[in-house]
Scaffold this motif. Structure first.
Motif, PDB file in Angstrom:
ATOM      1  N   PHE A 360       0.817  -1.217   0.000  1.00 54.48           N
ATOM      2  CA  PHE A 360       0.000   0.000   0.000  1.00 54.48           C
ATOM      3  C   PHE A 360       0.852   1.269   0.000  1.00 54.48           C
ATOM      4  O   PHE A 360       0.328   2.361   0.176  1.00 54.48           O
ATOM      5  N   SER A 361       2.165   1.105  -0.182  1.00 60.36           N
ATOM      6  CA  SER A 361       3.067   2.236   0.045  1.00 60.36           C
ATOM      7  C   SER A 361       3.452   2.998  -1.220  1.00 60.36           C
ATOM      8  O   SER A 361       4.226   3.933  -1.152  1.00 60.36           O
ATOM      9  N   SER A 362       2.935   2.564  -2.394  1.00 60.41           N
ATOM     10  CA  SER A 362       3.483   3.212  -3.582  1.00 60.41           C
ATOM     11  C   SER A 362       2.504   4.147  -4.287  1.00 60.41           C
ATOM     12  O   SER A 362       2.502   4.241  -5.506  1.00 60.41           O
ATOM     13  N   GLY A 363       1.664   4.809  -3.498  1.00 61.76           N
ATOM     14  CA  GLY A 363       0.789   5.819  -4.100  1.00 61.76           C
ATOM     15  C   GLY A 363      -0.663   5.395  -4.113  1.00 61.76           C
ATOM     16  O   GLY A 363      -1.093   4.613  -3.262  1.00 61.76           O
ATOM     17  N   ARG A 364      -1.429   5.900  -5.078  1.00 59.44           N
ATOM     18  CA  ARG A 364      -2.866   5.663  -5.088  1.00 59.44           C
ATOM     19  C   ARG A 364      -3.234   4.281  -5.632  1.00 59.44           C
ATOM     20  O   ARG A 364      -4.334   3.798  -5.445  1.00 59.44           O
ATOM     21  N   TYR A 365      -2.274   3.662  -6.343  1.00 59.39           N
ATOM     22  CA  TYR A 365      -2.560   2.352  -6.934  1.00 59.39           C
ATOM     23  C   TYR A 365      -1.840   1.236  -6.206  1.00 59.39           C
ATOM     24  O   TYR A 365      -0.802   1.454  -5.587  1.00 59.39           O
ATOM     25  N   LEU A 366      -2.411   0.027  -6.343  1.00 62.02           N
ATOM     26  CA  LEU A 366      -1.748  -1.175  -5.841  1.00 62.02           C
ATOM     27  C   LEU A 366      -1.135  -1.847  -7.050  1.00 62.02           C
ATOM     28  O   LEU A 366      -1.861  -2.160  -7.998  1.00 62.02           O
ATOM     29  N   ASP A 367       0.173  -2.063  -7.028  1.00 65.38           N
ATOM     30  CA  ASP A 367       0.751  -2.772  -8.168  1.00 65.38           C
ATOM     31  C   ASP A 367       0.905  -4.218  -7.782  1.00 65.38           C
ATOM     32  O   ASP A 367       1.614  -4.539  -6.840  1.00 65.38           O
ATOM     33  N   LEU A 368       0.196  -5.076  -8.478  1.00 66.28           N
ATOM     34  CA  LEU A 368       0.230  -6.469  -8.051  1.00 66.28           C
ATOM     35  C   LEU A 368       0.159  -7.419  -9.231  1.00 66.28           C
ATOM     36  O   LEU A 368      -0.119  -7.030 -10.362  1.00 66.28           O
ATOM     37  N   ASP A 369       0.409  -8.687  -8.913  1.00 66.22           N
ATOM     38  CA  ASP A 369       0.428  -9.719  -9.925  1.00 66.22           C
ATOM     39  C   ASP A 369      -0.987 -10.294 -10.100  1.00 66.22           C
ATOM     40  O   ASP A 369      -1.481 -11.021  -9.249  1.00 66.22           O
ATOM     41  N   THR A 370      -1.645  -9.941 -11.161  1.00 71.68           N
ATOM     42  CA  THR A 370      -2.893 -10.565 -11.642  1.00 71.68           C
ATOM     43  C   THR A 370      -4.170 -10.402 -10.816  1.00 71.68           C
ATOM     44  O   THR A 370      -5.180 -10.016 -11.348  1.00 71.68           O
ATOM     45  N   GLY A 371      -4.163 -10.700  -9.547  1.00 72.06           N
ATOM     46  CA  GLY A 371      -5.427 -10.628  -8.805  1.00 72.06           C
ATOM     47  C   GLY A 371      -5.181 -10.631  -7.319  1.00 72.06           C
ATOM     48  O   GLY A 371      -4.034 -10.585  -6.864  1.00 72.06           O
ATOM     49  N   ILE A 372      -6.269 -10.658  -6.557  1.00 73.09           N
ATOM     50  CA  ILE A 372      -6.151 -10.669  -5.095  1.00 73.09           C
ATOM     51  C   ILE A 372      -6.864 -11.905  -4.562  1.00 73.09           C
ATOM     52  O   ILE A 372      -7.994 -12.206  -4.987  1.00 73.09           O
ATOM     53  N   ILE A 373      -6.180 -12.614  -3.655  1.00 68.63           N
ATOM     54  CA  ILE A 373      -6.805 -13.796  -3.065  1.00 68.63           C
ATOM     55  C   ILE A 373      -6.746 -13.687  -1.537  1.00 68.63           C
ATOM     56  O   ILE A 373      -5.775 -13.208  -0.982  1.00 68.63           O
ATOM     57  N   VAL A 374      -7.827 -14.127  -0.920  1.00 68.37           N
ATOM     58  CA  VAL A 374      -7.964 -13.972   0.539  1.00 68.37           C
ATOM     59  C   VAL A 374      -8.505 -15.274   1.112  1.00 68.37           C
ATOM     60  O   VAL A 374      -9.476 -15.825   0.586  1.00 68.37           O
ATOM     61  N   THR A 375      -7.873 -15.751   2.166  1.00 73.28           N
ATOM     62  CA  THR A 375      -8.423 -16.932   2.841  1.00 73.28           C
ATOM     63  C   THR A 375      -7.795 -17.093   4.224  1.00 73.28           C
ATOM     64  O   THR A 375      -7.128 -16.175   4.703  1.00 73.28           O
TER      65      THR A 375
END
Ligand SMILES: Nc1ncnc2c1ncn2[C@@H]1O[C@H](COP(=O)(O)O)[C@@H](OP(=O)(O)O)[C@H]1O
Ligand SMILES: [Mg+2]
Ligand SMILES: [Mg+2]
Ligand SMILES: [Mg+2]
Length: 398
Positions: A360-375
């Motif tokens: 969450f530290s690099s500005g207004r966007y989240l730079d991530l690989d493909t998607g978000i997974i939560v479990t």
């Protein structure tokens, strides 16, 4: 002397300080870089041991008031209350009103501190002559909400105050200092349909999320998958709050005392259920159904709008949240910061598709690989495996 380890509640683990590097006289540049790194580590460790009780109380108060404003609008949403932004996404008087209210309250609560807010909306469209009536309506909504909730000691906001409060949300955030992160209505499409939405507010300190609050005015107080739904079908409105190292709590928006929540302890994918966006355009339903099949998940997916999904997961209503936007879509930090904290502090794990933690530290966007997974911790290995296999399969079929 080699590396030493430091317990950091902020990173929820152990990090290493390498003390074998050259010293000041031989490499001054290295020393200064190394000093900067150590200072950052010290700052982060300090942030982790800090209490954010005051900020959390202010965040809850702001989210509660914003929820009241949104509830009032949702009851009788007019066509003229809805506008379309330049990216064609909808925005309503409640999105603007909620942002103005939260921004105004947070700044008032901490008058002697620098104020930085990263928020979704801006006032550009509202400054046009043709939207004057909309601006007046927003101003009235904000002032009525303050007055009706015992805050009539605050003098009413003018139209200019409202515009300014909204525009205070233009901060770029980043790795240093404290920044509030706000989605004034997450799930605007759900809000317009009369379904789920959330007011999502988080605080970043030195680039890490340290608290999160989710007000979910339409989320039932009992589990979404409860078999006893008829008992309290009409009881809705949850306020989730979490602070780093202090757990996640939920209370009713009507004011019940907070109770601690935990993610589901289920380790068997056959007993798990998957949450995903209601909107197929926000996350691929096909991909999540492939992942479900690979894992042996039997239950049909639970499709709801907004970060209410994170809230529901944090109290064990379901086990998995999958989010796979179309290629090229860039996630914004306000769509995940508060939800992430609520799930992480309830014992859950949130990563991108490759297993990296969210940054969450690099500005207004989240730079991530493909998607978000939560479990939960137990299901993560099986979920990661199914996600990687499914992504591979999808790529080879294109
Ligand atoms: N094409 C897209 N892919 C992924 N997310 C999108 C999207 N278009 C909009 N969104 C985001 O999805 C959020 C809603 O998430 P969900 O589908 O879980 O309800 C929206 O938040 P807002 O409603 O705050 O604009 C918006 O930021
Ligand atoms: Mg939006
Ligand atoms: Mg959003
Ligand atoms: Mg929004």
């Amino acid at each position: 002397m080699g590396a030493s380890t430091v317990w950091s509640p902020l990173t929820r683990g152990v990090f290493t300080i390498n003390s074998t590097k050259p010293r000041l006289k031989s490499m001054p540049l290295y020393f200064s870089l190394s000093l900067t790194t150590s200072l950052q580590q010290v700052r982060r460790a300090a942030a982790a041991s800090m209490s954010y009780d005051k900020q959390l109380a202010a965040a809850k108060k702001a989210a509660f008031l914003a929820a009241r404003l949104c509830q009032k609008v949702q009851k009788s949403l007019l066509q003229s209350d809805v506008q379309s932004k330049s990216d064609k996404s909808p925005v309503t008087v409640a999105d603007y009103g909620s942002q103005a209210l939260v921004s105004f309250i947070l700044e008032k609560e901490f008058p002697s501190m620098p104020f930085s807010l990263v928020a979704e909306e801006d006032s550009e469209d509202l400054r046009k002559e043709e939207t004057r009536e909309t601006l007046v309506r927003i101003k009235e909504l904000v002032n009525d909400t303050l007055a009706c909730n015992g805050m009539n000691y605050i003098s009413p906001l003018s139209e200019e105050d409202v515009l300014d409060a909204i525009d205070r949300g233009k901060s770029e955030g980043g790795p240093h200092g404290q920044h509030w992160v706000l989605d004034p209505i997450d799930g605007t499409k759900g809000f317009m349909r009369g379904d789920q939405y959330a007011i999502a507010l988080a605080l970043l300190d030195e680039g890490k999320v340290v608290l999160g609050v989710l007000a979910c005015p339409n989320l039932p107080l009992t589990s979404l998958t409860s078999h006893d739904r008829h008992i309290s079908e009409d009881k809705v409105g949850c306020l989730y709050s979490a602070q780093v190292g202090a757990g996640t709590y939920v209370q009713s928006l009507d004011g019940s005392p907070p109770t601690k929540v935990h993610v589901s302890a289920t380790a068997n994918p056959e007993e798990a259920s998957i949450f995903e966006s209601f909107e197929g355009a926000h996350s691929s339903h096909d991909l999540s159904s492939l992942i479900a099949k690979k894992m042996g998940v039997k239950a049909p997916p639970v499709r709801i709008d907004s970060q209410a999904k994170y809230g529901a997961l944090s109290r064990g209503d379901g086990e998995i949240y999958l989010r796979f936007p179309r290629e090229g879509y860039r996630e914004k930090i306000w769509d995940h910061a508060a939800g992430y904290m609520v799930v992480a502090e309830a014992g859950g794990v949130v990563t991108d598709a490759a297993g990296n933690p969210l940054d969450f530290s690099s500005g207004r966007y989240l730079d991530l690989d493909t998607g978000i997974i939560v479990t939960n911790q137990k299901l993560m290995p099986a979920l990661s495996k199914a996600v990687l296999e499914s992504l591979k399969e999808r790529a080879s079929s294109l």
